[in-house]
Design an enzyme around this catalytic site. Structure first.
Site, PDB file in Angstrom:
ATOM      1  N   ASP A 132       0.823  -1.207   0.000  1.00 48.20           N
ATOM      2  CA  ASP A 132       0.000   0.000   0.000  1.00 48.20           C
ATOM      3  C   ASP A 132       0.862   1.264   0.000  1.00 48.20           C
ATOM      4  O   ASP A 132       0.546   2.243  -0.680  1.00 48.20           O
ATOM      5  CB  ASP A 132      -0.931   0.015   1.217  1.00 48.20           C
ATOM      6  CG  ASP A 132      -2.116  -0.922   1.053  1.00 48.20           C
ATOM      7  OD1 ASP A 132      -2.376  -1.361  -0.086  1.00 48.20           O
ATOM      8  OD2 ASP A 132      -2.787  -1.219   2.063  1.00 48.20           O
ATOM      9  N   LYS A 136       0.029   2.907  -3.431  1.00 48.44           N
ATOM     10  CA  LYS A 136      -1.115   3.789  -3.212  1.00 48.44           C
ATOM     11  C   LYS A 136      -0.746   5.085  -2.482  1.00 48.44           C
ATOM     12  O   LYS A 136      -1.061   6.172  -2.948  1.00 48.44           O
ATOM     13  CB  LYS A 136      -2.204   3.044  -2.429  1.00 48.44           C
ATOM     14  CG  LYS A 136      -2.696   1.793  -3.134  1.00 48.44           C
ATOM     15  CD  LYS A 136      -3.708   1.030  -2.282  1.00 48.44           C
ATOM     16  CE  LYS A 136      -4.104  -0.280  -2.944  1.00 48.44           C
ATOM     17  NZ  LYS A 136      -5.079  -1.032  -2.121  1.00 48.44           N
ATOM     18  N   GLU A 241      -8.085  -1.387   5.767  1.00 46.92           N
ATOM     19  CA  GLU A 241      -7.846  -0.095   5.137  1.00 46.92           C
ATOM     20  C   GLU A 241      -7.082  -0.245   3.840  1.00 46.92           C
ATOM     21  O   GLU A 241      -6.108  -0.991   3.765  1.00 46.92           O
ATOM     22  CB  GLU A 241      -7.069   0.813   6.110  1.00 46.92           C
ATOM     23  CG  GLU A 241      -6.654   2.143   5.550  1.00 46.92           C
ATOM     24  CD  GLU A 241      -7.833   2.952   5.070  1.00 46.92           C
ATOM     25  OE1 GLU A 241      -7.776   3.421   3.919  1.00 46.92           O
ATOM     26  OE2 GLU A 241      -8.799   3.133   5.828  1.00 46.92           O
ATOM     27  N   CYS A 242      -7.520   0.480   2.810  1.00 45.45           N
ATOM     28  CA  CYS A 242      -6.924   0.330   1.483  1.00 45.45           C
ATOM     29  C   CYS A 242      -5.541   0.943   1.366  1.00 45.45           C
ATOM     30  O   CYS A 242      -4.775   0.597   0.479  1.00 45.45           O
ATOM     31  CB  CYS A 242      -7.832   0.968   0.438  1.00 45.45           C
ATOM     32  SG  CYS A 242      -7.850   2.771   0.506  1.00 45.45           S
ATOM     33  N   GLY A 243      -5.227   1.903   2.244  1.00 43.67           N
ATOM     34  CA  GLY A 243      -3.913   2.528   2.162  1.00 43.67           C
ATOM     35  C   GLY A 243      -3.979   4.007   1.877  1.00 43.67           C
ATOM     36  O   GLY A 243      -3.128   4.773   2.301  1.00 43.67           O
TER      37      GLY A 243
END
Length: 261
Positions: A132, A136, A241-243
């Site tokens: 991530d 990201k 959490e996606c990052g």
């Protein structure tokens, strides 16, 4: 001396001083989504952005926001590992809505990362976190630095997680000194569906195959009757959490990007 003290104030303190969040949220308490967007456009003219992962229900926020701010920068973080359907969906929505799309990619190419570090998504939570950061967070930090927004639209909804129930329509990201605006915070899943239908807008093409939250191909799977937990369809359920929104508390960690946006 006074000037030195002012200079020492944090970004969040300076931004907080410029806007009374309690008063603003009281003012917007009964405001609809479009009204919230118009308020933000007037309060931060030319300094608002929106991020989109072109997920399941991305068309809702893309359509809502660009009706009010047609030229708003739409930041798309291209990790290099999206589903082919996601790239095609992003292209379709960009042409259909004439989006001012800003694509940000990691400095480290996909092939080089795998060659040097292996398949980070198969290396537990620590590997996923590093993934991530590389794919990201780094490009998002660069996007925020280059675009220098004062406010950022996000399609979070209170129904999605316990943490999101605590959010207000306007919040401050103290870490970045940017206001987060949540126009559809009070919407239900039915509201989202009705909006898509009313405006003849599509879901992400993988929606029909049971995908409720869509990220990178290696860390996303469709929901099943045996495992109906939407959160478990991402990152093998190991993280939430996606990052892009780095969690500061366990509650935030449970918030994940379940918006489908």
């Amino acid at each position: 001396m006074v000037m030195a003290q002012v200079a020492e104030k944090s970004v969040s303190e300076r931004v907080e001083a410029a806007l009374n969040l309690d008063a603003v949220n009281a003012e917007l308490a009964s405001a609809g989504a479009e009204e919230v967007i118009r308020w933000a456009a007037g309060r931060f003219p030319g300094r608002v952005i929106m991020t989109s992962s072109f997920g399941t229900q991305a068309a809702v926020m893309l359509h809502l926001v660009t009706r009010v701010i047609p030229d708003i920068p739409i930041v798309f973080i291209d990790t290099g590992f999206h589903f082919p359907e996601t790239y095609r969906f992003a292209d379709e929505m960009t042409r259909r809505l004439n989006l001012n799309l800003k694509i940000y990619q990691p400095e480290l190419s996909s092939a080089r990362m795998v060659a040097l570090k292996g398949e980070l998504w198969n290396q537990g939570v620590e590997g996923m976190n590093e993934y991530d950061r590389i794919r990201k967070v780094e490009p998002m930090v660069r996007a925020l630095k280059e675009l220098a927004p004062a406010a950022w639209f996000a399609g979070l909804r209170a129904q999605q997680t316990d943490f999101r129930k605590t959010l207000r329509k306007v919040e401050l990201d103290g870490k970045r000194g940017i206001y987060k605006i949540h126009p559809i915070l009070e919407w239900s899943g039915k509201d989202v569906h009705n909006y898509l239908k009313a405006h003849d807008l599509p879901y992400h093409p993988l929606h029909e195959q049971g995908y409720v939250s869509i990220g990178d191909w290696h860390s996303t799977r469709p929901i099943t009757g045996e495992d109906p937990d939407e959160r478990a369809t991402r990152f093998r359920g190991l993280k939430q959490e996606c990052g892009l929104h780095v969690p500061q508390t366990e509650e935030e960690n449970q918030s994940r990007d379940a918006s489908g946006l």
